[in-house]
Design a protein around this motif. Sequence first.
Motif, mmCIF file in Angstrom:
data_model
loop_
_atom_site.group_PDB
_atom_site.id
_atom_site.type_symbol
_atom_site.label_atom_id
_atom_site.label_comp_id
_atom_site.label_asym_id
_atom_site.label_seq_id
_atom_site.Cartn_x
_atom_site.Cartn_y
_atom_site.Cartn_z
ATOM 1 N N VAL A 226 0.854 -1.188 0.000
ATOM 2 C CA VAL A 226 0.000 0.000 0.000
ATOM 3 C C VAL A 226 0.892 1.241 0.000
ATOM 4 O O VAL A 226 1.645 1.478 0.946
ATOM 5 N N SER A 227 0.796 2.015 -1.067
ATOM 6 C CA SER A 227 1.591 3.233 -1.188
ATOM 7 C C SER A 227 0.669 4.449 -1.151
ATOM 8 O O SER A 227 -0.551 4.329 -1.052
ATOM 9 N N ILE A 228 1.268 5.630 -1.254
ATOM 10 C CA ILE A 228 0.486 6.869 -1.164
ATOM 11 C C ILE A 228 0.833 7.844 -2.277
ATOM 12 O O ILE A 228 0.253 8.921 -2.388
ATOM 13 N N GLY A 229 1.782 7.508 -3.138
ATOM 14 C CA GLY A 229 2.173 8.387 -4.228
ATOM 15 C C GLY A 229 2.706 9.709 -3.707
ATOM 16 O O GLY A 229 3.470 9.752 -2.736
ATOM 17 N N ALA A 230 2.322 10.786 -4.340
ATOM 18 C CA ALA A 230 2.792 12.114 -3.933
ATOM 19 C C ALA A 230 1.910 12.747 -2.866
ATOM 20 O O ALA A 230 2.038 13.937 -2.580
ATOM 21 N N ALA A 231 1.015 11.969 -2.248
ATOM 22 C CA ALA A 231 0.026 12.550 -1.333
ATOM 23 C C ALA A 231 0.676 13.229 -0.126
ATOM 24 O O ALA A 231 0.221 14.293 0.309
ATOM 25 N N LEU A 232 1.718 12.638 0.451
ATOM 26 C CA LEU A 232 2.360 13.278 1.598
ATOM 27 C C LEU A 232 3.032 14.582 1.180
ATOM 28 O O LEU A 232 3.004 15.572 1.919
ATOM 29 N N ASN A 233 3.638 14.591 0.006
ATOM 30 C CA ASN A 233 4.230 15.812 -0.516
ATOM 31 C C ASN A 233 3.166 16.892 -0.723
ATOM 32 O O ASN A 233 3.345 18.055 -0.346
ATOM 33 N N ARG A 234 2.044 16.508 -1.295
ATOM 34 C CA ARG A 234 0.959 17.458 -1.544
ATOM 35 C C ARG A 234 0.351 17.948 -0.232
ATOM 36 O O ARG A 234 -0.053 19.110 -0.099
ATOM 37 N N LEU A 235 0.278 17.044 0.758
ATOM 38 C CA LEU A 235 -0.207 17.437 2.082
ATOM 39 C C LEU A 235 0.710 18.492 2.695
ATOM 40 O O LEU A 235 0.253 19.492 3.264
ATOM 41 N N ALA A 236 2.020 18.273 2.577
ATOM 42 C CA ALA A 236 2.987 19.234 3.114
ATOM 43 C C ALA A 236 2.873 20.578 2.402
ATOM 44 O O ALA A 236 2.913 21.646 3.037
ATOM 45 N N LEU A 237 2.726 20.540 1.083
ATOM 46 C CA LEU A 237 2.597 21.786 0.329
ATOM 47 C C LEU A 237 1.297 22.513 0.662
ATOM 48 O O LEU A 237 1.261 23.746 0.708
ATOM 49 N N GLN A 238 0.224 21.750 0.896
ATOM 50 C CA GLN A 238 -1.034 22.384 1.282
ATOM 51 C C GLN A 238 -0.889 23.107 2.614
ATOM 52 O O GLN A 238 -1.367 24.239 2.790
ATOM 53 N N SER A 239 -0.200 22.458 3.565
ATOM 54 C CA SER A 239 0.025 23.091 4.857
ATOM 55 C C SER A 239 0.880 24.352 4.693
ATOM 56 O O SER A 239 0.616 25.386 5.319
ATOM 57 N N PHE A 240 1.882 24.279 3.832
ATOM 58 C CA PHE A 240 2.741 25.432 3.555
ATOM 59 C C PHE A 240 1.929 26.596 2.983
ATOM 60 O O PHE A 240 2.043 27.744 3.426
ATOM 61 N N ILE A 241 1.093 26.282 1.983
ATOM 62 C CA ILE A 241 0.280 27.327 1.348
ATOM 63 C C ILE A 241 -0.707 27.930 2.340
ATOM 64 O O ILE A 241 -0.904 29.150 2.386
ATOM 65 N N ASP A 242 -1.335 27.069 3.150
ATOM 66 C CA ASP A 242 -2.292 27.575 4.140
ATOM 67 C C ASP A 242 -1.610 28.543 5.106
ATOM 68 O O ASP A 242 -2.142 29.612 5.430
#
Length: 274
Positions: A226-242
Motif C-alpha cells: 500500500v503506497s500513497i504516491g505524492a500525497a504526503l508531498n501534496r499534504l505538506a505543500l497544502q500546509s505550507f500554502i495555508d
Amino acid sequence: MTDQATSAAHFRALHERSEPFLLPNPWDAGTARLLTGLGFEALATTSMGVANMFGRTRASRQEILDNCRAIVDATPLPVNADLENGFADDPAGMAEMIEDAGAAGAVGMSIEDHTGDNRSPIYDFGLAVERVRAAVDAARALPVPPVLTARAENLLYGIHDLDDTIKRLQAFDAAGADVLYAPGLRTLDQMRAVVSSVGKPVNVVMGFADPSITLDQLAEIGVRRVSIGAALNRLALQSFIDGARQMRAGRFGFVPDILPVAELHRAFTRRQAD
C-alpha cells in the motif's frame, strides 16, 4: 548503511508475507529520515514530489536518478524508485533506465505504460508488454535484481476500462513483472477484481482511493503493498500554502501547530546515530 543485496532480499520478503506493508513516499533525504524514524519498513520515491521540489510539473531523468540516490543514502530501508516511463519509448531505452536505477541503489523499480504525451497517453498494448519484458530482462541481469513493478495507467488518463487495465496487468504478469499496480482504483470492488485476476502481488495507491478504506480491508482482499504516491508531498505543500496565506493576511494562527524544533533535532540525530 545496509548493503544493496541485503536490502533487496528484505524488500522481496515484504511482498511474500500474507499481510500488506505500507510504502510511504518521501521526496528528499529529510523526509526519508523522518519516515525511517517513524518505523516504516520500506520507502518509495515519487517523481511528482521531485518535480515539485524544483517548482515544475515534471522532473528530468537525471533528477529522478539523483533523488533516488539521495534517498538511498539517507536511509537503511529498501527504496523503490518511481521511474515513470523510463524516459524512453523504446524497450532498449527502458532497459537502460533500469540499469541506471540499479546503479543508484534502488532495490525496487516501478515502470508505467503512460507515454508522457496526453494526446495519446497510453502505449499500445503490444509495445507496453514489450517494454515490460525488456525491463524484466534488464532487472534480472543486474548484480542485485530488483523487485520490478509494472503499472497500467489507464484509469489516471480518462480510460475508465477496468477490463483493459486487467488485461494489461495479466500480460505484464506473464512478461515477468514481480508486482502489479493500477493507480486510480477507487473502490474495494475494483481492487478485489484486480487482485483476483493476477498471480503476483498487487500494489494499491491510496492517494486516489476512497479514504475510508482501511488497511485491514485491503488485507482481507489480498493486497500486498500500500503506497500513497505524492500525497504526503501534496499534504505538506497544502500546509505550507495555508500558512503562507495566513501570513499574507497578517495572521499567524498556524504557529502553535508547527513541529517543535527539538522534535526535528531528535528525529534527525537519531537517524545519524543508526
